[in-house]
Design an enzyme around this catalytic site. Structure first.
Site, PDB file in Angstrom:
ATOM      1  CD  GLU A  79      -8.522 117.443  50.171  1.00 53.07           C
ATOM      2  OE1 GLU A  79      -8.903 116.413  51.006  1.00 53.07           O
ATOM      3  OE2 GLU A  79      -7.502 117.508  49.768  1.00 53.07           O
ATOM      4  CD  GLU A 126      -4.962 117.255  53.985  1.00 55.42           C
ATOM      5  OE1 GLU A 126      -4.596 116.037  54.164  1.00 55.42           O
ATOM      6  OE2 GLU A 126      -6.154 117.517  53.946  1.00 55.42           O
TER       7      GLU A 126
HETATM    8  C1  GAL Z   1      -6.958 114.665  52.904  1.00 57.11           C
HETATM    9  C2  GAL Z   1      -6.118 114.492  51.570  1.00 57.11           C
HETATM   10  C3  GAL Z   1      -6.721 113.857  50.323  1.00 57.11           C
HETATM   11  C4  GAL Z   1      -7.522 112.704  50.669  1.00 57.11           C
HETATM   12  C5  GAL Z   1      -8.463 112.919  51.927  1.00 57.11           C
HETATM   13  C6  GAL Z   1      -8.963 111.811  52.246  1.00 57.11           C
HETATM   14  O1  GAL Z   1      -6.252 114.984  53.786  1.00 57.11           O
HETATM   15  O2  GAL Z   1      -5.794 115.951  51.202  1.00 57.11           O
HETATM   16  O3  GAL Z   1      -5.880 113.920  49.315  1.00 57.11           O
HETATM   17  O4  GAL Z   1      -6.349 111.393  51.026  1.00 57.11           O
HETATM   18  O5  GAL Z   1      -7.584 113.426  52.804  1.00 57.11           O
HETATM   19  O6  GAL Z   1      -9.983 111.154  51.250  1.00 57.11           O
END
Ligand code: GAL
Length: 880
Positions: free
Chosen positions: A252, A183
């Site tokens: 994600e 990110e």
């Molecule tokens: C995203 C990040 C993850 C985790 C998630 C929140 O932005 O890539 O590593 O932190 O947020 O759980």
């Protein structure tokens, strides 16, 4: 003895399985999907971070992910865990990455390895080793030579390790996909031109390592042509990568959220989660990863921050203890089966045909033109994105009723295999049992247990941590040092000690009386926690992230000892310029409220000491504890700040996962048999802001369906079974503020009550599709009777408590029979389920011996208990 042999056989089987994973295959991609051995695939991936559970738990959680329909396991790698000291690597125990990858391979699953090395992940310092800060001239995550050198070394180390162990797909291993950075797009602008250069460098560096599988970058709109840029978020169905040649990946899918100490507990409703996933595949997505499928636990001091709690449950489909979180796990399993049924149609076309069904209703049709111009193989998704109303839509001559905010999946473009808002999977309600099997050896003294037999011990010992500076390793400096520069994160704790002489005049005393002002210690800015001791007494504490502290104190005539115990509670893991973040104090530290004006202590001579005495002496280990001078703790002892407590306890019977209940304590850290189970803190969530009901409809955010208002955020702390012996387990606790260890209990966790509701108009079981014949490439379903499936954990058997086929009222734990009710309900369900670990019940008039009320849609509602079946030994979670 029996256990030993079982262990050996399992290890042997694992070894055998580890020898061959797959026939070597290549992984490439086109604009539609990954190509696995040349074939397009629709892939469901499950996020599981290996250090957040034990190697003994890994086989269980991986197996449950597979059973839940995942084909891929995703994990980050954790640089600060693997290289705690520069050049010294650790791939042991929970950090045994190779073992984890091999287990995934031997389970027949693929692996998506997100190397980072910056990972965010609510992990301490986002995965960066703290020693990186000490490298002269270093700036993280930018075009900076010292940083790039270290990053390259680590990424190379990981890739080479995987190569040596033959873990890439083309070597016969499970790894099909890699990620570099994480990110970065969120912060690229903060780094200007250097940020752009850095990302190009990182991409090139990664692909040149010869891993031979595709690389992704998440949230990176300027990712170069040879790297797939991907989406992260609660919804990713509108996402388009930065090139038409790249497939649509969702790295994600936030199926829950994390929590801070004093925060509420977030829950993402499964109907909305399933909607988001179905929409993603409906609109052309081809790889989706649940962040997290199993969250686990931030053991030790691994949790990021500041202030992230020890549990990383995440409201994931598998809970922190490895138990299924139902109906989330089951409803997603059905979704994955439905998507699987569509896979052939989904990959056969380059993009779906869009059909508008209404103002907020749409279909996407995947159909391939077969040989001779005939259409064959058709799958469709029908969506109602209206948040409030059911929509009745016409599609290919049939009428479909779509609940609000839902997607129906039609693997044959006709029959509904699944609807995201119709949950047929069972709900499970966990029970926390207190089943200590026999009193501990220390229990001959008769002491009253206030809360029943689960209290861990009647016999405790204590040891006071001395306030202030205690060994020669301390040093004195004029001025306030930055916290991390001193501790290098070897401990949360940093002592600051100064002695100040104050002449309290009659003027002061009358000034205090007159003005109502009293002397106070003020700190301009601090993070994360400071405990303020004046003349050996805890005056108070400050908590926050760069906040001001104003602490009234009692001063003595003459010299006064001021001791500040500064703490970090998980290093910052998100944001730009992490290397500059640091901890401790900024600005001035002053004594205020004196008649002669403030006294600035900032420039005074301060003595510094890193860590607690007990920490340095490791009094929490089996060996170290013997060397410390512990004293008996009496039940009526006054609660004391900065106290060490210890006891020995027996493990609860059985193999169910266990947790310590620490709600009687204040704030601190705990160790079991030398294993650091994490930080604890009994900080409560705000009284308000929780919702009494959770409406799945409409866009989710982490404030939407929260619970636990007014209660401590975390009271139970997972102790993995493999860290426990049957008896005589050493528990050591360091308590900062004050608490009562006599009230600490240990409990095992199991699924206790299960409930399910399935109506006769529900979609038929997904398994019926799999067994049907395939004609001309199409799939069919003949038997459309819906089914209810009930399931208890291994070692537990179903005992029916309520069953009604008709129009039952209420919900789980509050069911009642309505005016329409088949009197056979209980008997039919009991006959099929009683005493079994799992059972299936058809939902139709035929099964219940007739129609209890003609003309109405009937529903079967069942509530049952999962009772421990003593005869069958539970083979649970981390038994190895
Ligand atoms: C995203 C990040 C993850 C985790 C998630 C929140 O932005 O890539 O590593 O932190 O947020 O759980």
């Amino acid at each position: 003895m029996m256990k030993f042999w079982r262990k050996l056989i399992i290890l042997f089987i694992l070894e055998l399985a580890a020898a061959h994973y797959f026939e070597p295959f290549n992984v490439t991609y086109d604009h539609r999907s990954l190509l696995i051995a040349g074939h397009r695939r629709i892939l469901i991936s499950a996020g599981i971070h290996y250090p957040r559970s034990t190697p003994e738990m890994w086989p269980h959680v991986i197996a449950k992910a597979k059973e839940g329909g995942a084909q891929v396991i995703e994990t980050y790698t954790f640089w600060n865990a693997h290289e705690p000291l520069k050049g010294q690597y650790n791939f042991q125990g929970r950090y045994d990455l190779v073992k984890f990858v091999k287990l995934v391979g031997s389970s027949g699953l693929f692996l998506f390895l997100r190397i980072g090395p910056y990972v965010c992940a609510e992990w301490n310092f986002g995965g960066f080793p703290v020693w990186l800060r000490d490298i002269p001239g270093i700036e993280f995550r930018t075009d900076n030579a010292p940083f790039k050198e270290e990053m390259q070394q680590y990424v190379t180390k990981i890739v080479n390790l995987m190569l040596e162990e033959k873990l890439f797909s083309w070597q016969g291993g499970p790894i099909i996909l890699l990620q570099i950075e994480n990110e970065y797009g969120d912060f690229e602008e903060s780094y200007g031109k250097k940020g752009k250069n850095y990302i190009q460098w990182a991409a090139k560096m990664a692909v040149e390592l010869g891993a031979g599988v595709p690389w992704v970058m998440c949230k990176q709109t300027d990712a170069p042509e040879f790297i797939i840029d991907t989406c992260n978020g609660y919804y990713c169905d509108g996402f388009k990568p930065n090139s038409k040649k790249k497939p649509i990946f969702w790295t994600e899918n936030w199926d829950g959220w994390y929590t801070t100490w004093g925060g509420r507990l977030p829950h993402r409703p499964v109907e909305d989660l399933a909607f988001a996933v179905a929409r993603f595949f409906q609109r052309g997505g081809s790889l989706q990863n649940y962040y997290m499928y199993f969250g686990g636990t931030n053991f030790g001091r691994t949790s990021g921050g500041p202030f992230y709690i020890t549990s990383y449950d995440y409201d994931a489909p598998i809970d922190e203890y490895g138990l299924l979180s139902q109906p989330k796990w089951g409803h997603l399993k059905d979704l994955h089966l439905a998507i699987r049924l569509c896979e052939a149609a989904l990959v056969a076309v380059d993009s779906p045909q869009y059909v508008m069904l209404g103002p907020q209703q749409e279909a996407h049709v995947y159909q391939q033109r077969g040989i001779g111009g005939n259409y064959s193989r058709c799958s469709a998704f029908l969506a109602n994105i209206n948040e409030h109303n059911v929509a009745s839509v016409k599609f290919r001559g049939h009428v479909y009723s779509l609940p609000p905010w839902s997607v129906s999946i039609l693997p044959d473009c006709k029959n509904v295999a699944y609807n995201t808002a119709k949950v047929g999977a069972q709900t499970s309600i966990k029970e926390i049992q207190s089943n200590l099997h026999h009193p501990s050896s220390a229990s001959q003294h008769v002491l009253l247990f206030r809360n029943g037999p689960s209290l861990i011990s009647k016999s405790w010992m204590r040891l006071d941590e001395s306030v202030g500076v205690w060994i020669n390793g301390s040093f004195a400096v004029h001025g306030i040092l930055e916290h991390l520069n001193v501790t290098r994160d070897s401990s949360d704790y940093l002592w600051h000690f100064t002695r100040y002489t104050i002449y309290i005049s009659a003027d002061d005393i009358s000034f205090w009386k007159r003005s109502g002002v009293s002397p106070a210690l003020t700190i301009d800015s601090m993070r994360d926690v400071v405990h303020i001791f004046v003349n050996g007494q805890l005056a108070g504490s400050g908590v926050g992230r760069w906040v001001q502290v104003f602490q009234p104190v009692q001063l003595l005539e003459g010299y006064n000892d001021v001791v500040l115990l500064s703490l970090t509670v998980g290093l910052q893991n998100y944001g730009a310029f992490l290397e500059k973040d640091g901890g401790g104090f900024r600005g001035q530290i002053k004594l205020t409220g004196l008649s002669n004006g403030d006294m600035n202590l900032s420039g005074s001579s301060w003595i510094y000491q890193v860590g607690l005495k007990g920490e340095i002496q490791e009094i929490y280990t089996l060996e170290g504890t013997k060397k410390a001078s512990w004293l008996d703790l009496t039940v009526d002892a006054v609660e004391h700040p900065l106290s060490w407590y210890k006891t020995y306890f027996d493990a609860p019977d059985g193999m169910e996962p266990v947790a310590l209940d620490l709600r009687s304590m204040g704030k601190g850290q705990a160790w079991v048999n030398g294993h650091h189970i994490g930080r604890y803190w009994t900080l409560s969530a705000p009284e308000d802001g929780c919702q009494s009901t959770c409406d799945y409809r409409g866009k989710y955010d982490s404030d939407k369906c929260t619970t636990n208002c007014g209660k401590p955020t975390q009271v139970r702390y997972h102790v993995p079974r493999s860290w426990l012996k049957e008896s005589n387990n050493l528990l050591v606790i360091f308590e900062e503020i004050g608490g009562n260890p006599f009230e600490i209990s240990i409990k095992s966790h199991t699924t206790h009550i299960i409930c399910a509701e399935v109506s006769e108009s529900h979609y038929p079981p997904l398994s019926k599709w799999l067994t049907s014949d395939s004609i001309d490439g199409n799939i069919f379903i003949n038997d459309t009777t819906p089914e209810m499936h009930l399931h208890c954990e291994p070692g537990y058997a179903i005992s029916t408590a309520f069953a009604s086929y008709g129009i039952p009222h209420g919900r789980c734990q509050r069911y009642s029979i309505g005016s329409c009710h088949s009197s056979n309900s209980f008997n039919v369900v009991s006959e099929l389920c009683e005493g079994k670990q799992e059972c299936t019940i058809g939902v139709s008039n035929a099964v219940f011996g007739g129609d209890p009320c003609r003309g109405s849609v009937k529903t079967l509602a069942v509530e049952a208990k999962c009772l421990s079946s003593k005869d069958s030994e539970p083979s649970f979670v981390d038994v190895l």
